[in-house]
Design a protein around this motif. Sequence first.
Motif, PDB file in Angstrom:
ATOM      1  N   THR B 540       0.866  -1.168   0.000  1.00 20.81           N
ATOM      2  CA  THR B 540       0.000   0.000   0.000  1.00 20.81           C
ATOM      3  C   THR B 540       0.899   1.213   0.000  1.00 20.81           C
ATOM      4  O   THR B 540       1.756   1.298   0.875  1.00 20.81           O
ATOM      5  N   PRO B 541       0.786   2.145  -0.916  1.00 20.49           N
ATOM      6  CA  PRO B 541      -0.070   2.127  -2.104  1.00 20.49           C
ATOM      7  C   PRO B 541       0.364   1.050  -3.089  1.00 20.49           C
ATOM      8  O   PRO B 541       1.546   0.719  -3.155  1.00 20.49           O
ATOM      9  N   HIS B 631       8.087  -1.651 -21.121  1.00 21.40           N
ATOM     10  CA  HIS B 631       8.568  -2.609 -20.124  1.00 21.40           C
ATOM     11  C   HIS B 631       9.199  -1.888 -18.946  1.00 21.40           C
ATOM     12  O   HIS B 631       9.943  -0.935 -19.124  1.00 21.40           O
ATOM     13  N   ILE B 632       8.883  -2.358 -17.744  1.00 22.70           N
ATOM     14  CA  ILE B 632       9.564  -1.851 -16.562  1.00 22.70           C
ATOM     15  C   ILE B 632      10.758  -2.783 -16.317  1.00 22.70           C
ATOM     16  O   ILE B 632      10.554  -3.980 -16.102  1.00 22.70           O
ATOM     17  N   PRO B 633      11.987  -2.231 -16.351  1.00 20.39           N
ATOM     18  CA  PRO B 633      13.158  -3.099 -16.173  1.00 20.39           C
ATOM     19  C   PRO B 633      13.251  -3.640 -14.755  1.00 20.39           C
ATOM     20  O   PRO B 633      12.674  -3.067 -13.811  1.00 20.39           O
ATOM     21  N   VAL B 634      13.983  -4.748 -14.605  1.00 13.79           N
ATOM     22  CA  VAL B 634      14.094  -5.432 -13.317  1.00 13.79           C
ATOM     23  C   VAL B 634      14.604  -4.492 -12.226  1.00 13.79           C
ATOM     24  O   VAL B 634      14.101  -4.493 -11.098  1.00 13.79           O
ATOM     25  N   GLU B 635      15.596  -3.628 -12.583  1.00 13.69           N
ATOM     26  CA  GLU B 635      16.179  -2.736 -11.577  1.00 13.69           C
ATOM     27  C   GLU B 635      15.106  -1.830 -10.994  1.00 13.69           C
ATOM     28  O   GLU B 635      15.043  -1.597  -9.792  1.00 13.69           O
ATOM     29  N   GLU B 636      14.251  -1.314 -11.887  1.00 13.42           N
ATOM     30  CA  GLU B 636      13.236  -0.381 -11.424  1.00 13.42           C
ATOM     31  C   GLU B 636      12.229  -1.095 -10.515  1.00 13.42           C
ATOM     32  O   GLU B 636      11.760  -0.533  -9.530  1.00 13.42           O
ATOM     33  N   GLU B 641      10.104  -1.847  -5.135  1.00 10.82           N
ATOM     34  CA  GLU B 641       9.753  -2.785  -4.064  1.00 10.82           C
ATOM     35  C   GLU B 641      10.490  -2.439  -2.782  1.00 10.82           C
ATOM     36  O   GLU B 641       9.921  -2.498  -1.698  1.00 10.82           O
ATOM     37  N   GLU B 642      11.757  -2.054  -2.905  1.00  7.07           N
ATOM     38  CA  GLU B 642      12.512  -1.705  -1.711  1.00  7.07           C
ATOM     39  C   GLU B 642      11.962  -0.449  -1.069  1.00  7.07           C
ATOM     40  O   GLU B 642      11.826  -0.343   0.148  1.00  7.07           O
ATOM     41  N   LYS B 643      11.613   0.514  -1.943  1.00  6.50           N
ATOM     42  CA  LYS B 643      11.071   1.768  -1.441  1.00  6.50           C
ATOM     43  C   LYS B 643       9.764   1.514  -0.685  1.00  6.50           C
ATOM     44  O   LYS B 643       9.449   2.161   0.295  1.00  6.50           O
ATOM     45  N   LEU B 644       8.963   0.562  -1.170  1.00  4.42           N
ATOM     46  CA  LEU B 644       7.668   0.273  -0.552  1.00  4.42           C
ATOM     47  C   LEU B 644       7.792  -0.673   0.640  1.00  4.42           C
ATOM     48  O   LEU B 644       6.803  -1.221   1.103  1.00  4.42           O
TER      49      LEU B 644
END
Lengths: 308, 649
Positions: B540-541, B631-636, B641-644
């Motif tokens: 969330t979000p 495409h969203i690259p793996v790094e992004e 995910e880390e930020k969330l």
Amino acid sequence: MKIKGTLILLMFAVMTVLTGCEPLMILNPKGPQAQTQADVILLSIGIMSFIVIAVFAILIYMLVKYRASNQSDDYEPPHIEGNHIVEGIIVGIPVLIVIVLSIVSVRSNYLVEATPEGYEDQDPLVVYAQSSNWKWHFSYPEEGIETVNYLYIPTDRALEFKLYSEGPITSFWVPQLGGQKYAMSDMVTTLHLAADAPGEYMGRNANFSGEGFAENTFSVNAVPPDEFDEWVDEVQDTAKPLTEDKYKELLEPGHLGQLTFSSTHLEFSPPPEGEHGGHNHGSSSEDSEEGNMDMDHENMDESHDPSE
Amino acid sequence: MDFFDRFAIPHPSPVIYASMVAITLTLVAIVAGVTYTKKWGYLWREWLTTVDHKRIGMMYLISALLMLFRGGADAIMMRAQTALPENTLLDSQHYNEIFTTHGVVMIIFMAMAFIMALMNFVVPLQIGARDVAFPRLNALSFWLYFWGAMLFNISFVIGGSPDAGWTSYFPLAGNEFSQSVGTNYYMIAIQIAGLGTLITGINFIVTILKMRAPGMTLMKMPMFTWSALITNLIIVFAFPVLTVALAMGTIDRLFGGNFFTTTDGGMDMLWANLFWVWGHPEVYILILPAFGIYSEIIPTFARRNLYGYKSMVASIVLISVLSFVVWVHHFFTMGQGAMVNSIFSITTMAIAIPTGIKIFNWLFTLWKGKITITVPMLYSLGFIPIFTIGGVTGVMLGMSAADYQYHNTMFLVAHFHLVIIPGVVFAMLAGLTYWWPKMFGFMLNERIGKLSFWLISIGTCVAFFPMFISGLDGQARRMYTYSEATGFGIWNMISFVGAIMLAAGFVTIVYNIYYSTRYASRDISSDPWDARSLEWATHTPVPDYNFAITPQVNSSEAFWDSKKNGHKLFPGEYKEIHMPNNSGVPFIMSAIFFVLGFALVFSIWILAVIALLGIFACLAHRSFEQDHGYHIPVEEVKETEEKLGGARQ
């Protein structure tokens, strides 16, 4: 939640009592058809109350018994898929109730669609009831008279109303004598009623028909048969005949008081039944085609502008 | 009617003038506000062109809430007018327009939008998908609905609203008896919104059937998804009937057709048949998602699995079939005879059986549970008694002989409001409160929420129970006034008081949103309710792509399993994610539909032709467009995910 459940239960109980005791119009029938309907309604209220009470009771029980605040902290609710016996009961009982109600519903529907019970051996009094914006025209073809916005009917005699409309769909309804039925401009529907007791009853159009709908009412005077015959004689002697011009004038949108005539409009403006019926397009003869056309022109000419 | 007369201000009443001023001021304020904060670019890029199902869901939600207040204002005016006998607050014509628009706005533009809102937001998350099957069509659906709603709503200041009832029975709705452009608005605005709904129906059927997470077989779908699937199947079967009926009605009104006239071969009752062949299933289009919502909420707060999952599925399937074979009960009094009435009486009452099964299953879900009373749970529990009363009175109405007495009376009004309000409105408010943290990242205030619940549920009872009595006493519906001698006054006054309570309840919901937006804690976990289904397994979000790794499912409560039984929900590693591009075409095309609709309502043929060409141009543009998304690259993905708060593995 408990308080609320009880509150609703109480309100429903009060409502049931009220509908039982107070002379609410529909539950105060004055004819066999309305009596049948009132019986069905009361029976269904009874059966339905049973269901409502059962649901309320289970709900209140579950909420009291299984509230988290009544339980220990380490209680883990079990995983329960279902139970054939329980599911058999919650399917079986509603099925039985619906079967019972279906039998009642079908029987009562055939009853109200037929000549009222106890009146089968006599000829019914036929009345053509035509609505126009926002009036009711009642023609008594056998008596050769016509009234506007009121009905005189004999008690203890079967009544056969032939309903149709000049304009939007309306619904002819005298709650204390029986349920309503639609009046449409392209077909004639039949409603069987009868009055057991003399009195003055409210009648109205129950189907929304535009600006003047709310005031689209009429009164029904049920009188003993000899009094009815006197009234018919009196009308034939004193009232003026209904001319075609006068009839067209009456069809103009608006409200009128009660009027009485010593002839009917059925001869020069026949109802849309049989050969004239809107649903028999293929079989119409030349004459009735013309009859229909005439009615159409009336619609066009007078154009029923609500703003007029 | 002369061309320019058609645009006339419908009623020279202060209410209408005030509305005009209010509409203008609101528009000016919005334009000025957006310009001042330099948000036009943001608005266009992030919202107007979005194809993200979550944002489309939120836009549906805002529209639905707006329409709730628009239809609610109508309701208050109606109850205020009838509160006293011989009241002169509104004249007959104005009252007729108000009850017509109340019905249309509440059913087509409020309730439908509300279920679309929740369906859009929740279903893809619940099945572990990245978006719906056709994201761009989804945007088109929303904007068609939105512009259809706008077209319908300008009717009450330009040219006059429809006045023939939400059922618009012909010949009353025909040109002869309904001369203003009001019914044109009805035919065309609903047509535009209905197209959007039909597209949604197809879109969601494909989404649910083709895009479920691995392991999620049909009998492992969460109940809300099941109800959404069946709802959309009903939409696909029912809405084409409405499309055709409205097209025929439009032809009658604009081009002198004779489908529903009572002359030259037209049949007025054909409209009634077509309308209800759509209209009755429509009731179930509204109620089934509500049943789905309750089936999510009750297990969550009873801390137990849903009782009788299989019978729940069977009952919605059965309801969907039966919903198509009962429409004649809407005109038992048409004179089709005892035989036809008997058949439809039995099919109608038969619907009570699967509905009853559901009620008892919810009750047994509480059994041996550990019930906590939150706001969503309150609505779900309040629904059961009120809906039961609405439901059993529906069975009473289904008895055809008795229906001759109930038909067109306040008894009927009481019945369907006591079904629709707890059934649909309670469910939507429950769902709104339940999924709000997932949508916006904070909880709505529980205390204000409980106050809203009590106001709304008691208000509903106070407003509608008296109508049973006045109906049985002979009060027909849609009467703008009645005499004092009828004795209806007291019941209508009580109803008015109830309506005020309801209105107060809805105002407190808005206050709750305002209050919680300002003061609620943003520090909530991604699973604040300790819930059971997949939508709570993501952050969330919710990130654009919903799930960084496609979940692996092995029960209808996958997330609960992963929490309690250690089931591994997200196996595998991050991969590149394919996403659709935003597009302005759905917005532009729907806006042109609005212009087309407006032109047709007022018979401005040149503009209509131009607009039609514009629509074809949009279609042509799409067919020649090469757009394979991005495409969203793996790094992004990793970074997000880390930020969330780190990936859930």
